[in-house]
Scaffold this motif. Structure first.
Motif, mmCIF file in Angstrom:
data_model
loop_
_atom_site.group_PDB
_atom_site.id
_atom_site.type_symbol
_atom_site.label_atom_id
_atom_site.label_comp_id
_atom_site.label_asym_id
_atom_site.label_seq_id
_atom_site.Cartn_x
_atom_site.Cartn_y
_atom_site.Cartn_z
ATOM 1 N N PHE A 189 0.900 -1.077 -0.079
ATOM 2 C CA PHE A 189 0.084 0.052 -0.132
ATOM 3 C C PHE A 189 0.904 1.340 -0.113
ATOM 4 N N LYS A 417 -6.198 -1.401 -1.493
ATOM 5 C CA LYS A 417 -5.030 -1.563 -2.582
ATOM 6 C C LYS A 417 -5.397 -1.017 -3.824
ATOM 7 N N ARG A 420 -5.718 2.847 -3.016
ATOM 8 C CA ARG A 420 -4.366 3.622 -2.799
ATOM 9 C C ARG A 420 -3.210 3.434 -4.041
#
Length: 434
Positions: A189, A417, A420
């Motif tokens: 991330f 995920k 971001r």
């Protein structure tokens, strides 16, 4: 490829490209049994280097796989830039606040050495050379997890570079979603450049290893079960079946106790009722000496591991564990869990309710031995009472995050995920999208 050949103009740290003299060594993971193909290696000089590299990778369509020194590598790095963060090695201890600010490349042993003079400790595992940041990103089991929970539970802030190349300070208050994901969800991330970790009081510590010949294994295991059945959270005890090349099989008990020596000896007294050991290394010790207990290798080497979580260690499981020699495995380790690890945890893994962890290790010296090691590991997993889950930091290259975190947490991690890092710039050892 121009995006790679221009890397030296993007960052100030060393860059290693295929064909360079140092490339092969730079890309090598800690586990030499893992092949790690990469397009280039960058050793970031600092967080500014990391930010510049992320912006470059995003603009050119490249991926970044981040590793301080390669622990936990899985080989899922084809075509990526391998980002080494070992040079991000700042370490500050705020003894009054009970906090440490730790660069992404700082190994656990260095943190322990810095905290010990203040009567403080982090949450170290068995190896002093694994990075604190890497352990925290995987949740992290520790010698003191029974007293204080996951390593990730003690993280109070992260310094990161996000997928847009921005440097940010992330806390539960500033970005609760990303903070949650980073405390045990892996490196998919953001790139963590530093973290802030709560330290704990440790004015007294007693610990060490006691070693017997394997013929005493039934009695040692019985004593181990009695000790762990009544152990306070400050006491952690591990059992190790060992068979090293050229040596006779042995069995060991490793222990740490956050308290005074007299109480520790009383809690471990069942060990004193056993036949005379080959060695007894128990003593009052510094938290900086924890790595000496199991004496794990501090240099890279080849290995094959498999971990499971045990739902119990009853008479049937104990008999199964000792039914046959462990060869070709070198070690079969049982770690006592419970305590704070079984309590509430706002982390992707959540509470660790299984009372024991099983860790199976062998060396794949050749293809035939590798197959035999895998077969023996599978036999243990098939015959012992396992839950099917395992900690993230115990995953092996054939496994995924789905083998560790609960389905609801994995779904949440995947959504984070996508939000971001929609271009998949970050490629962790265990991608949440697999």
């Amino acid at each position: 490829m121009k995006a790679l050949t221009t890397l030296r103009s993007v960052v100030r740290g060393p860059v290693h490209l295929p064909g360079d003299p140092g490339f092969e060594a730079a890309r090598r993971p800690w586990n030499l049994a893992v092949e790690q193909p990469v397009a280039a290696v960058v050793e970031a000089a600092d967080a500014d280097d990391v930010a510049a590299l992320v912006r470059h990778a995003r603009s050119t369509g490249l991926g970044i796989a981040t590793q301080p020194n390669g622990h936990g590598a899985t080989g899922r790095t084809e075509g990526t830039i391998l980002l080494r963060t070992a040079r991000l090695d700042t370490l500050r201890i705020d003894a009054a606040a009970g906090r440490a600010h730790i660069g992404a490349g700082v190994p656990s042993g260095r943190l322990q050495a810095a905290a010990a003079p203040y009567g403080l400790t982090g949450l170290p595992g068995s190896s002093p050379v694994v990075s604190v940041a890497g352990v925290a990103l995987g949740g992290g089991l520790s010698w003191f997890g029974r007293a204080y929970g996951w390593v990730a539970d003690g993280v109070t802030a992260f310094d990161v570079v996000d997928a847009d190349g921005r440097q940010r300070h992330v806390t539960a208050g500033t970005d609760p979603e990303l903070f949650w994901a980073l405390r045990g969800g892996g490196g998919d991330f953001a790139v963590v450049t530093a973290l802030e970790l709560a330290l704990h009081r440790a004015p007294h510590l007693y610990g060490g290893r006691v070693l017997w010949a394997a013929e005493h294994a039934p009695d040692v295991l019985d004593a181990y079960r009695r000790i762990t059945a009544a152990a306070p959270d400050e006491l952690t005890v591990w059992l190790d079946l060992l068979h090293f090349p050229g040596a006779d099989p042995m069995i060991a008990v490793d222990a740490t106790y956050l308290g005074d020596t007299i109480r520790a000896r009383a809690l471990l007294s069942p060990l004193d009722e056993l036949p005379r050991p080959l060695s007894d290394g128990r003593r009052t010790m510094s938290v900086a000496e924890l790595g000496t207990i199991t004496a794990e290798p501090t240099d890279p080497g080849a290995g094959m591991s498999r971990a499971e979580l045990l739902t119990g260690l009853d008479d049937v499981a104990a008999k199964t564990l000792l039914a046959d020699p462990i060869a070709p495995l070198l070690s079969v380790q049982i770690r006592h869990l419970g305590g704070a690890l079984a309590g509430p945890s706002d982390s992707p893994h959540g509470p660790l309710t299984e009372p024991y962890a099983l860790y199976l290790f062998g060396i794949p010296s050749d293809p035939a031995t590798a197959r035999a090691v895998a077969d023996r590991q599978r036999a243990f997993a098939d015959t012992l009472p396992v839950s099917g889950r395992k900690p993230v930091t115990f995953l092996n290259p054939a496994e995924t995050m789905a083998d560790a975190v609960p389905p609801a947490a994995l779904t949440r991690l995947r959504a984070i995920k996508h939000r971001r890092d929609p271009h998949n710039v970050f490629r962790s050892n265990f991608p949440v999208l697999l």
